[in-house]
Design an enzyme around this catalytic site. Structure first.
Site, short mmCIF file in Angstrom:
data_model
loop_
_atom_site.label_atom_id
_atom_site.label_comp_id
_atom_site.label_asym_id
_atom_site.label_seq_id
_atom_site.Cartn_x
_atom_site.Cartn_y
_atom_site.Cartn_z
NE ARG A 27 -5.22 31.72 16.28
CZ ARG A 27 -5.42 32.77 17.09
NH1 ARG A 27 -6.54 33.42 17.06
NH2 ARG A 27 -4.47 33.12 17.92
NE ARG A 31 -12.65 35.13 18.22
CZ ARG A 31 -11.80 35.98 18.77
NH1 ARG A 31 -12.16 36.72 19.78
NH2 ARG A 31 -10.57 36.08 18.30
NE ARG A 40 -14.98 31.22 22.66
CZ ARG A 40 -15.12 31.95 23.74
NH1 ARG A 40 -15.92 31.54 24.71
NH2 ARG A 40 -14.48 33.08 23.88
CG ASP A 76 -4.22 29.15 22.27
OD1 ASP A 76 -4.94 29.78 21.49
OD2 ASP A 76 -3.20 29.63 22.80
CE1 TYR A 153 0.42 36.17 24.56
CE2 TYR A 153 1.48 34.76 22.94
CZ TYR A 153 0.49 35.66 23.27
OH TYR A 153 -0.40 36.05 22.34
O1 CP3 Z 1 -5.77 27.37 13.41
C1 CP3 Z 1 -6.68 26.77 13.99
O2 CP3 Z 1 -7.84 26.68 13.54
C2 CP3 Z 1 -6.35 26.01 15.26
C3 CP3 Z 1 -6.58 26.73 16.45
C4 CP3 Z 1 -5.59 27.73 17.02
C5 CP3 Z 1 -5.97 28.56 18.09
N1 CP3 Z 1 -4.87 29.24 18.51
C6 CP3 Z 1 -7.31 28.63 18.70
C7 CP3 Z 1 -7.72 29.93 19.27
C8 CP3 Z 1 -4.25 27.97 16.74
C9 CP3 Z 1 -3.34 27.39 15.66
C10 CP3 Z 1 -3.80 28.93 17.71
C11 CP3 Z 1 -2.41 29.41 17.79
C12 CP3 Z 1 -2.12 30.60 18.59
N2 CP3 Z 1 -2.66 30.97 19.78
C13 CP3 Z 1 -1.13 31.53 18.26
C14 CP3 Z 1 -0.21 31.44 17.07
C15 CP3 Z 1 -0.86 31.91 15.86
C16 CP3 Z 1 -1.04 33.37 15.77
O3 CP3 Z 1 -2.18 33.78 15.57
O4 CP3 Z 1 -0.03 34.09 15.86
C17 CP3 Z 1 -1.12 32.51 19.26
C18 CP3 Z 1 -0.23 33.74 19.31
C19 CP3 Z 1 -2.09 32.13 20.23
C20 CP3 Z 1 -2.40 32.82 21.50
C21 CP3 Z 1 -3.78 33.30 21.51
N3 CP3 Z 1 -4.89 32.48 21.58
C22 CP3 Z 1 -4.24 34.65 21.46
C23 CP3 Z 1 -3.33 35.85 21.32
C24 CP3 Z 1 -5.63 34.59 21.54
C25 CP3 Z 1 -6.58 35.73 21.68
C26 CP3 Z 1 -6.68 36.54 20.46
C27 CP3 Z 1 -8.07 36.46 19.91
O5 CP3 Z 1 -8.17 36.23 18.70
O6 CP3 Z 1 -9.01 36.65 20.69
C28 CP3 Z 1 -6.01 33.25 21.56
C29 CP3 Z 1 -7.39 32.74 21.60
C30 CP3 Z 1 -7.75 31.75 20.55
N4 CP3 Z 1 -7.06 30.63 20.24
C31 CP3 Z 1 -8.91 31.81 19.75
C32 CP3 Z 1 -8.89 30.66 18.94
C33 CP3 Z 1 -9.92 30.21 17.93
C34 CP3 Z 1 -9.99 32.90 19.83
C35 CP3 Z 1 -11.09 32.21 20.37
C36 CP3 Z 1 -12.25 32.56 21.12
O7 CP3 Z 1 -12.26 33.44 22.00
O8 CP3 Z 1 -13.23 31.84 20.86
#
Ligand code: CP3
Length: 345
Positions: A27, A31, A40, A76, A153
């Site tokens: 990640r 943010r 965003r 994602d 999920y």
């Molecule tokens: O690593 C990186 O920079 C690449 C981007 C990336 C995202 N999601 C973008 C994202 C990666 C590798 C993921 C993987 C992901 N997504 C996982 C596996 C990794 C982990 O953290 O366990 C999971 C479980 C998800 C599912 C997911 N996506 C959730 C649970 C959420 C919401 C949680 C939160 O932080 O708000 C997301 C949203 C998400 N995916 C964001 C980002 C940058 C938050 C973004 C936003 O609202 O701008």
């Protein structure tokens, strides 16, 4: 893929060749960065993911700001859900919410096995653009979720405490469960293959929820499906990182499922994890993400502790034990990177 020594530390470490320790962050785009928050304000997360130019831009943001050894495509793990026929949205403050979670055989029968080259082509296009933008500076990692994390999920409908619905399906309707896992696995494997064709030089499979499982349930209901995805991923020729959290009880099984490198979380000392995994895999990890909120002195100490536990063994990739949190001060990443660079085993 050429078998000769590659110049990138990250790829060398993936192959357990001697190199200085590489560092990247799960990640690393997101943010906690001001430039990301600015973008965003104008676009939803899904818009960023689905527009190849924007996804490329966001992937590059941390690469421009930090001295990192790998980029990871901005995407994602949940993107395959919609084309499978399971629409979802990111609700403010709640994370992903799935309107109609899968619960019955009929729900699973309705799933649509699709071709990721068509329905997720925007991810592959983003990879092509990013490889160009990187100009060979660092390799680009492609990724997907593991079948268990994605299937649960879809069944739970969002985050879950006990995974009651997912486990109920495993125990009561094993045929339905296996059908779901097979459908998801086929799509994920093809998505990974297409990411490599588009230029990804390594792959990571995220089993973020696997810590919910006992070793017995992992072996019986999950391992064969993860193994199928990882085998097809490895057949592409690029190194594959298999990551899970809460895996202290299942580490050996994760390795059995496959991966050149096993990603471990912060709940287990790195040397202990590596001893259990053996010397024929690399290890990625495993600083607690929350330590990035600690004073620099303590942070440095804990980074050094991880590095010393790895002991300079070929095959260590420095990373967090899970993703960067939005509250993270960006300067903490500089502290980590400087400490990794200065380390002499
Ligand atoms: O690593 C990186 O920079 C690449 C981007 C990336 C995202 N999601 C973008 C994202 C990666 C590798 C993921 C993987 C992901 N997504 C996982 C596996 C990794 C982990 O953290 O366990 C999971 C479980 C998800 C599912 C997911 N996506 C959730 C649970 C959420 C919401 C949680 C939160 O932080 O708000 C997301 C949203 C998400 N995916 C964001 C980002 C940058 C938050 C973004 C936003 O609202 O701008």
């Amino acid at each position: 893929m050429a078998k000769t020594a590659t110049k990138h530390r990250f790829l060398r470490a993936c192959k357990r060749q001697k190199s200085n320790t590489p560092v990247w962050f799960m990640r690393q785009a997101g943010r906690y960065m001001e430039v990301y928050r600015k973008l965003r304000e104008k676009h939803t997360l899904l818009e960023l993911c689905r527009d190849p130019e924007l996804a490329c831009e966001v992937t590059m943001q941390p690469i421009r700001r930090f001295d990192l050894d790998a980029a990871i495509i901005f995407s994602d793990i949940l993107l395959p859900l919609e084309p499978l026929g399971v629409p979802f949205e990111f609700a403010k403050g709640e994370g992903p919410v799935i309107a109609r979670p899968l619960r019955t055989k009929e729900d699973v029968d309705r799933l649509r096995a699709f071709d990721p080259r068509e329905e997720l082509g925007y991810v592959h296009e983003a990879i092509r653009l990013t490889v160009r933008a990187l100009e060979g500076r660092v390799p680009l990692i492609g990724f997907c979720g593991a079948p268990f994390t994605l299937a649960s999920y879809m069944i739970e409908g969002g985050s879950s405490r006990n995974y009651l619905h997912a486990k109920r399906m495993m125990y009561h309707q094993p045929e339905t469960w296996n059908k779901l896992m097979e459908t998801v696995s086929g799509v994920l494997a093809a998505h990974l293959e297409a990411q490599v064709e588009a230029g990804a030089e390594a792959l990571q499979v995220f089993d973020s929820w696997v810590g919910a499982l006992s070793p017995e349930d992992y072996r019986e209901f999950v391992l064969p499906h993860s193994r199928a995805v990882l085998a097809r991923a490895r057949a592409t020729g690029v190194p594959v990182i298999h990551f899970g959290t809460g895996t202290a009880g299942t580490l050996e099984l994760l390795k059995e499922a496959g991966g050149d490198v096993i990603g471990v979380d912060w709940r287990i000392p790195l040397d202990e994890a590596w001893r259990r995994l053996g010397n024929d895999v690399g290890v990625q990890g495993n600083l607690d993400s929350v330590l990035l909120m600690a004073p620099a002195e303590l942070l440095r100490k804990r980074v050094l502790d991880v590095l010393q536990r790895a002991g300079g063994r070929p095959g260590h990739i420095f990373n967090l034990g899970h993703g960067i949190l939005p509250e993270t001060p960006p300067e903490s990443l500089d502290v980590v990177i400087e400490t990794v660079r200065a380390f002499k085993p």
